[in-house]
Design a protein around this motif. Structure first.
Motif, short mmCIF file in Angstrom:
data_model
loop_
_atom_site.label_atom_id
_atom_site.label_comp_id
_atom_site.label_asym_id
_atom_site.label_seq_id
_atom_site.Cartn_x
_atom_site.Cartn_y
_atom_site.Cartn_z
N THR A 24 0.84 -1.21 0.00
CA THR A 24 0.00 0.00 0.00
C THR A 24 0.87 1.25 0.00
OG1 THR A 24 -1.69 -1.24 1.20
CG2 THR A 24 -1.90 1.16 1.21
N GLY A 25 1.90 1.28 0.86
CA GLY A 25 2.79 2.43 0.92
C GLY A 25 3.55 2.61 -0.39
N SER A 26 4.00 1.49 -0.98
CA SER A 26 4.74 1.56 -2.24
C SER A 26 3.85 2.09 -3.36
CB SER A 26 5.28 0.18 -2.62
OG SER A 26 6.20 -0.26 -1.65
N ALA A 27 2.61 1.59 -3.44
CA ALA A 27 1.68 2.02 -4.49
C ALA A 27 1.39 3.52 -4.34
CB ALA A 27 0.39 1.22 -4.41
N PRO B 105 -1.14 9.52 2.78
CA PRO B 105 -1.70 10.47 1.82
C PRO B 105 -2.10 9.78 0.51
CG PRO B 105 0.35 11.30 2.76
CD PRO B 105 0.22 9.89 3.22
N GLY B 106 -3.31 10.04 0.06
CA GLY B 106 -3.79 9.47 -1.20
C GLY B 106 -4.55 8.16 -1.00
N PHE B 107 -4.64 7.70 0.25
CA PHE B 107 -5.29 6.41 0.55
C PHE B 107 -6.68 6.30 -0.09
CE2 PHE B 107 -8.25 4.00 3.20
CZ PHE B 107 -7.62 2.76 3.28
N GLU B 108 -7.46 7.40 -0.03
CA GLU B 108 -8.83 7.37 -0.52
C GLU B 108 -8.90 7.18 -2.04
OE1 GLU B 108 -7.29 9.87 1.03
OE2 GLU B 108 -6.96 11.13 -0.74
N ARG B 109 -7.76 7.33 -2.70
CA ARG B 109 -7.75 7.16 -4.16
C ARG B 109 -7.65 5.70 -4.57
NH1 ARG B 109 -3.42 10.65 -7.11
NH2 ARG B 109 -4.22 9.33 -8.78
N GLU C 63 7.16 15.11 2.41
CA GLU C 63 6.70 14.43 3.62
C GLU C 63 5.70 13.32 3.30
OE1 GLU C 63 5.19 16.94 6.79
OE2 GLU C 63 4.24 15.20 7.75
N SER C 64 4.82 13.58 2.31
CA SER C 64 3.79 12.58 1.96
C SER C 64 4.43 11.31 1.41
CB SER C 64 2.84 13.15 0.89
OG SER C 64 2.16 14.25 1.41
N ILE C 65 5.33 11.47 0.46
CA ILE C 65 5.99 10.30 -0.13
C ILE C 65 6.83 9.60 0.94
CG2 ILE C 65 7.79 9.61 -1.80
CD1 ILE C 65 6.68 11.78 -3.69
N ALA C 66 7.51 10.38 1.75
CA ALA C 66 8.36 9.80 2.81
C ALA C 66 7.51 8.97 3.78
CB ALA C 66 9.09 10.92 3.55
N THR C 67 6.32 9.46 4.10
CA THR C 67 5.43 8.73 5.02
C THR C 67 5.04 7.37 4.44
OG1 THR C 67 4.59 10.76 6.01
CG2 THR C 67 3.13 8.84 6.12
N CYS C 68 4.74 7.34 3.16
CA CYS C 68 4.34 6.08 2.52
C CYS C 68 5.50 5.09 2.48
CB CYS C 68 3.83 6.35 1.10
SG CYS C 68 2.37 7.42 1.09
N ILE C 69 6.68 5.58 2.11
CA ILE C 69 7.85 4.70 2.03
C ILE C 69 8.22 4.20 3.43
CG2 ILE C 69 10.30 4.57 1.43
CD1 ILE C 69 9.79 6.56 -0.83
N TYR C 70 8.19 5.08 4.40
CA TYR C 70 8.53 4.71 5.78
C TYR C 70 7.59 3.60 6.27
CZ TYR C 70 9.65 5.16 10.73
OH TYR C 70 10.05 4.89 12.02
#
Ligand code: AMP
Ligand code: MN
Ligand code: MN
Length: 332
Positions: free
Chosen positions: A34-37, A67-71, A153-160
């Protein structure tokens, strides 16, 4: 340039050269897929590209902070009615792991397969595979560097989140210096480690606790306590009103018992369909076992799905585990 670096460049070029993408996370999505996508989706968005994120089913609500989860489209609830020529699959060990999302591929589709499973069957036209990466998210971090895609920060949060969840909170043996270096850099973008760990690792649902009560009640030890097996029947799932994400972490209760080498969780997801989760401590390669049963995964964490009843699945898996224990000298 190594093969891997060349494929990273191919993937980055693919993202720059096209416009309309489909990004697919694997069935029964976890924090890494999910984070990678989401990270890839955010990078494409920054490039001004169109992209659709999809999963065969529902993505657990606990990942809703990303961020972007709802998409992320749940294909079961929202058929897309079209196909895509540019596809990126993340954390899917083989083409079966994208599930029904395969129906969204146009006949001429080009698939970029980004993954870290040793059992990956290279189903893409471009395969960005690094099996010593702790998480697909680690490869996504390297993709950002290769493509010079800015990280925020958004991309970093997903990768983290991908790194955190696939390393079990930076505890499993896949926690390398590189993982810690990347995690440190991600924190500098403003990632909130306490909040993410709370949501992904600490919080458990009441349904999970109810399942745990039942599963521990039926715990069985085999092969002189080298194997700990937990079983969840379809009735257990329906009577506790549990969803698949409520099973997360259950298998570790078996594996974590002192002296146990392999923990196994057998879940009857539907009558006649049994999901098998395997976790080993240090010697048994459970990816090999899962692969021989039509699944895959990593040496210490793997899974497969079997057709048939719970008892039948248990018998089959235990027989395989007996052979594997004998192979590493643990069946005395
Ligand atoms: P799980 O037990 O479902 O948490 O899965 C453990 C690991 O094995 C994860 O890395 C999964 O991606 C992988 N895995 C689980 N089921 C399968 C499957 N049917 N085919 C390939 N890999 C799988
Ligand atoms: Mn995964
Ligand atoms: Mn992963």
């Amino acid at each position: 340039m190594s093969e891997y670096t060349a494929r990273l460049q191919d993937a980055a070029r693919f993202m720059r050269e096209h416009d309309d993408f489909l990004i697919i996370s694997h069935v029964s999505p976890d924090g890494d897929t999910t984070g990678s996508a989401l990270a890839v989706g955010l990078m494409l968005e920054q490039l001004g590209k169109r992209c659709t994120l999809v999963n065969e089913g529902e993505t657990p609500a606990k990942f809703g902070f990303m961020p972007g989860f709802e998409r992320i489209v749940n294909l079961r609830e929202q058929p897309l009615g079209r196909t895509f020529s540019c596809v990126i699959a993340v954390d899917a060990a083989d083409s079966k792991r994208i599930g029904e999302a395969a129906s969204l591929l146009a006949p001429d589709a080009r698939v970029v397969n980004i993954d870290h499973h040793p059992t990956n069957d290279r189903f893409g036209q471009v395969n960005v595979i690094r099996t010593d990466a702790a998480a697909t998210a680690e490869i996504i971090y390297e993709l950002a560097a290769a493509g010079q895609f800015p990280v925020d920060e958004s991309i970093a949060t997903c990768i983290y989140t991908g790194l955190l969840t696939d390393t079990g909170g930076f505890r499993y043996s896949n926690t390398t210096p590189r993982v810690m270096e990347i995690a440190a850099r991600l924190l500098a973008y403003g990632v909130k480690p306490g909040e993410i760990a709370e949501r992904c690792l600490e919080s458990i649902t009441l349904e999970h606790v109810h399942l745990l009560q039942r599963a521990l009640g039926a715990l069985k030890l085999h092969y002189r306590n080298r194997v700990a097996a937990l079983k969840v029947s379809h009735a257990d799932l329906t009577e506790t009103n549990a969803s698949p994400e409520d099973l997360s972490g259950l298998v570790n209760y078996g594996r974590n018992i002192e002296g146990v080498e392999v923990g196994v969780l057998l879940t009857e997801n539907a009558p006649g369909v049994v999901k098998v989760s395997l976790r080993s401590r240090s010697l048994v390669d459970v990816a090999e076992i899962a692969k021989s049963l039509g699944g895959g995964g990593h040496a210490r964490a793997a899974g497969c799905t079997l057709q048939g009843g719970l008892e039948q699945a248990e018998e089959l898996v235990l027989a395989k585990l007996g052979e594997a224990l004998a192979g590493v000298g643990l069946r005395d």
